[in-house]
Each structure stands twice: as structure tokens, then as C-alpha cells.
Scaffold this motif. Structure first.
Motif, PDB file in Angstrom:
ATOM      1  N   ARG A 191       0.834  -1.201   0.000  1.00  0.00           N
ATOM      2  CA  ARG A 191       0.000   0.000   0.000  1.00  0.00           C
ATOM      3  C   ARG A 191       0.876   1.261   0.000  1.00  0.00           C
ATOM      4  O   ARG A 191       0.587   2.226  -0.693  1.00  0.00           O
ATOM      5  CB  ARG A 191      -0.927  -0.023   1.211  1.00  0.00           C
ATOM      6  CG  ARG A 191      -2.000   1.006   1.139  1.00  0.00           C
ATOM      7  CD  ARG A 191      -3.263   0.452   1.794  1.00  0.00           C
ATOM      8  NE  ARG A 191      -4.407   1.246   1.501  1.00  0.00           N
ATOM      9  CZ  ARG A 191      -5.178   1.115   0.432  1.00  0.00           C
ATOM     10  NH1 ARG A 191      -4.894   0.203  -0.455  1.00  0.00           N
ATOM     11  NH2 ARG A 191      -6.221   1.853   0.244  1.00  0.00           N
ATOM     12  N   ARG A 192       1.941   1.246   0.785  1.00  0.00           N
ATOM     13  CA  ARG A 192       2.847   2.410   0.833  1.00  0.00           C
ATOM     14  C   ARG A 192       3.511   2.617  -0.531  1.00  0.00           C
ATOM     15  O   ARG A 192       3.657   3.747  -1.001  1.00  0.00           O
ATOM     16  CB  ARG A 192       3.888   2.193   1.929  1.00  0.00           C
ATOM     17  CG  ARG A 192       4.764   3.386   2.124  1.00  0.00           C
ATOM     18  CD  ARG A 192       5.680   3.204   3.324  1.00  0.00           C
ATOM     19  NE  ARG A 192       6.915   3.857   2.955  1.00  0.00           N
ATOM     20  CZ  ARG A 192       8.100   3.397   3.192  1.00  0.00           C
ATOM     21  NH1 ARG A 192       8.259   2.262   3.819  1.00  0.00           N
ATOM     22  NH2 ARG A 192       9.158   4.053   2.814  1.00  0.00           N
ATOM     23  N   ARG A 206       2.340   1.810  -3.462  1.00  0.00           N
ATOM     24  CA  ARG A 206       1.357   2.376  -4.387  1.00  0.00           C
ATOM     25  C   ARG A 206       1.122   3.857  -4.107  1.00  0.00           C
ATOM     26  O   ARG A 206       0.975   4.650  -5.031  1.00  0.00           O
ATOM     27  CB  ARG A 206       0.044   1.600  -4.315  1.00  0.00           C
ATOM     28  CG  ARG A 206       0.141   0.249  -4.987  1.00  0.00           C
ATOM     29  CD  ARG A 206      -1.209  -0.446  -5.051  1.00  0.00           C
ATOM     30  NE  ARG A 206      -1.037  -1.709  -5.716  1.00  0.00           N
ATOM     31  CZ  ARG A 206      -1.321  -2.888  -5.166  1.00  0.00           C
ATOM     32  NH1 ARG A 206      -1.814  -2.953  -3.936  1.00  0.00           N
ATOM     33  NH2 ARG A 206      -1.135  -4.003  -5.843  1.00  0.00           N
ATOM     34  N   ARG A 207       1.064   4.221  -2.848  1.00  0.00           N
ATOM     35  CA  ARG A 207       0.883   5.637  -2.504  1.00  0.00           C
ATOM     36  C   ARG A 207       2.073   6.458  -2.984  1.00  0.00           C
ATOM     37  O   ARG A 207       1.903   7.579  -3.467  1.00  0.00           O
ATOM     38  CB  ARG A 207       0.671   5.809  -1.000  1.00  0.00           C
ATOM     39  CG  ARG A 207      -0.683   5.290  -0.549  1.00  0.00           C
ATOM     40  CD  ARG A 207      -1.044   5.772   0.843  1.00  0.00           C
ATOM     41  NE  ARG A 207      -2.351   5.333   1.207  1.00  0.00           N
ATOM     42  CZ  ARG A 207      -3.495   5.869   0.762  1.00  0.00           C
ATOM     43  NH1 ARG A 207      -3.461   6.881  -0.067  1.00  0.00           N
ATOM     44  NH2 ARG A 207      -4.657   5.403   1.138  1.00  0.00           N
ATOM     45  N   ASP A 217       1.713  -2.014 -12.248  1.00  0.00           N
ATOM     46  CA  ASP A 217       0.826  -2.471 -11.184  1.00  0.00           C
ATOM     47  C   ASP A 217      -0.606  -2.082 -11.548  1.00  0.00           C
ATOM     48  O   ASP A 217      -0.913  -0.892 -11.684  1.00  0.00           O
ATOM     49  CB  ASP A 217       1.244  -1.827  -9.854  1.00  0.00           C
ATOM     50  CG  ASP A 217       0.345  -2.229  -8.713  1.00  0.00           C
ATOM     51  OD1 ASP A 217       0.521  -3.348  -8.206  1.00  0.00           O
ATOM     52  OD2 ASP A 217      -0.551  -1.424  -8.346  1.00  0.00           O
ATOM     53  N   GLU A 242      -3.495  -2.001  -9.988  1.00  0.00           N
ATOM     54  CA  GLU A 242      -4.250  -1.127  -9.087  1.00  0.00           C
ATOM     55  C   GLU A 242      -3.808   0.320  -9.210  1.00  0.00           C
ATOM     56  O   GLU A 242      -4.637   1.232  -9.235  1.00  0.00           O
ATOM     57  CB  GLU A 242      -4.116  -1.604  -7.642  1.00  0.00           C
ATOM     58  CG  GLU A 242      -4.920  -2.857  -7.363  1.00  0.00           C
ATOM     59  CD  GLU A 242      -4.849  -3.265  -5.909  1.00  0.00           C
ATOM     60  OE1 GLU A 242      -4.952  -2.387  -5.026  1.00  0.00           O
ATOM     61  OE2 GLU A 242      -4.700  -4.471  -5.651  1.00  0.00           O
ATOM     62  N   ALA A 283      -3.952   8.808  -5.315  1.00  0.00           N
ATOM     63  CA  ALA A 283      -4.061   7.900  -4.167  1.00  0.00           C
ATOM     64  C   ALA A 283      -5.506   7.711  -3.724  1.00  0.00           C
ATOM     65  O   ALA A 283      -5.862   6.659  -3.182  1.00  0.00           O
ATOM     66  CB  ALA A 283      -3.218   8.412  -3.003  1.00  0.00           C
ATOM     67  N   LEU A 306      -7.024   4.488  -5.171  1.00  0.00           N
ATOM     68  CA  LEU A 306      -6.386   3.187  -4.962  1.00  0.00           C
ATOM     69  C   LEU A 306      -7.363   2.155  -4.423  1.00  0.00           C
ATOM     70  O   LEU A 306      -7.035   0.989  -4.319  1.00  0.00           O
ATOM     71  CB  LEU A 306      -5.169   3.326  -4.036  1.00  0.00           C
ATOM     72  CG  LEU A 306      -3.971   4.000  -4.688  1.00  0.00           C
ATOM     73  CD1 LEU A 306      -2.884   4.284  -3.656  1.00  0.00           C
ATOM     74  CD2 LEU A 306      -3.423   3.143  -5.825  1.00  0.00           C
ATOM     75  N   ASP A 307      -8.563   2.561  -4.120  1.00  0.00           N
ATOM     76  CA  ASP A 307      -9.634   1.672  -3.690  1.00  0.00           C
ATOM     77  C   ASP A 307     -10.468   1.293  -4.911  1.00  0.00           C
ATOM     78  O   ASP A 307     -10.842   2.163  -5.708  1.00  0.00           O
ATOM     79  CB  ASP A 307     -10.505   2.393  -2.657  1.00  0.00           C
ATOM     80  CG  ASP A 307     -11.737   1.614  -2.303  1.00  0.00           C
ATOM     81  OD1 ASP A 307     -11.605   0.498  -1.762  1.00  0.00           O
ATOM     82  OD2 ASP A 307     -12.851   2.113  -2.589  1.00  0.00           O
TER      83      ASP A 307
END
Length: 187
Positions: A2-3, A5-6, A44, A46, A64, A67-68
């Protein structure tokens, strides 16, 4: 993850903002190291989908925020015509990433560019970019989706011809009739 991707989302946003047209000389592409990182981030799904969602919604929210999966779906449900500034920045940055990619490794950026071209109703450009992505990475998911949309003559979800009502156009598309022409898989 998650980090990571952020971090990618923040790098995309900063780089896209720097690519926005401003008075004066054209903006310079980010440094090669940043372009290489962006290529890895676009690989990636996502993160790439978050970039797409941010771009199609006009780029007002940070990447960001998409990302959901639910946020990405909501972005597509609220589909609208493209925001010229958001698309110009995303297309310029995606092009810089693709150009900086090592030979045979540009599919993540090319797939993104193919989708953005399709969304912009530039089918010829979308077709070329999608096929380039598929040559570099056979089976590239986003590029393959663009090719299927083009083969089916499927317009972007926001497209509504001016001579028909939106409800009529949706009903025709649902029945396989796109832009007033029956789609039967033929030429």
C-alpha cells in the motif's frame, strides 16, 4: 504494498502537474530515474487503474484517492467527456514514460496511452498504441481491452451522439447497435 502504491500515486501526480501546459517553454519530462519508476508503477494494475480514474474524472483528486477499487468503479460510473488539461498532462507523461522505457518494456505506458486515446475518441491512435503494447507484452490486459472495444466499435461510456437522446443511445448500445450501426462482428 500500500505504501509503495501511494508513493507511485504521489510521483504520478507531481510529474503530471509538472507536465501541464503553462505559458512559456514546453515543460521538460521528469528525470530518467523518475520515468523508470513510473514505468514500474504503471505495471501495477491497481495503481494504473487509479491513474486512469484520476484522469477520466478530471484529475482534481489525488491519484491515491482512487487506490480503492470502489473509487475506480465510481469514477467509471460518473463517466464524462475528457478534461483537456488532465488528459494533456497524463498523455504527455505517459508518452515520456513510454519513450524512456527500455526496448520491449514499454507496454504499461503504451497500454495506458491506448486507453486514454480510446477515451478521447481517437480510435486510430488507440489501435496503434494498443497493438504496440501487445507486441511488447502479449496479453497486456488494458491493451487487450482497448483492442476489444475498438473491434466492437464501442465508444467511451460518455459518448452520446447529439442527434439522439442519451436514453436512446444507451438502449441502442445495449442491443448491439453502436452509433446507429448494427455491430455484428463484421467490418
Amino acid at each position: 504494498m500500500r505504501r509503495w502504491r501511494r508513493e507511485g500515486a504521489a510521483l504520478w501526480d507531481a510529474s503530471a502537474a509538472a507536465m501541464t501546459d503553462r505559458p512559456g517553454p514546453p515543460p521538460a519530462a521528469p528525470p530518467a530515474e523518475a520515468l523508470g519508476r513510473l514505468l514500474a508503477f504503471l505495471a501495477d494494475r491497481e495503481l494504473r487503474d487509479a491513474v486512469v480514474a484520476r484522469t477520466i474524472t478530471g484529475g482534481r483528486r489525488p491519484t491515491a484517492a482512487y487506490l480503492d477499487t470502489g473509487a475506480v468503479i465510481a469514477a467509471f460510473d460518473a463517466a464524462r467527456r475528457r478534461d483537456p488539461e488532465a488528459f494533456a498532462a497524463a498523455f504527455a507523461l505517459g508518452t515520456a514514460v513510454a519513450q524512456a522505457a527500455p526496448d520491449g518494456a514499454g507496454a504499461p505506458a503504451l497500454g495506458l496511452l491506448a486507453f486514454l486515446a480510446w477515451w478521447s475518441s481517437d480510435g486510430a491512435r488507440a489501435d496503434v498504441l494498443a497493438h504496440q503494447a501487445l507486441v511488447e507484452e502479449p496479453g497486456h490486459h488494458l491493451a487487450a481491452l482497448v483492442v476489444r472495444a475498438l473491434d466492437a466499435a464501442a465508444p467511451p461510456p460518455w459518448y452520446e451522439p447529439q442527434h439522439r437522446s442519451p436514453a436512446s443511445a444507451r438502449a441502442e448500445r445495449a442491443s448491439g447497435n453502436v452509433a446507429g450501426h448494427q455491430t455484428d462482428g463484421g467490418p
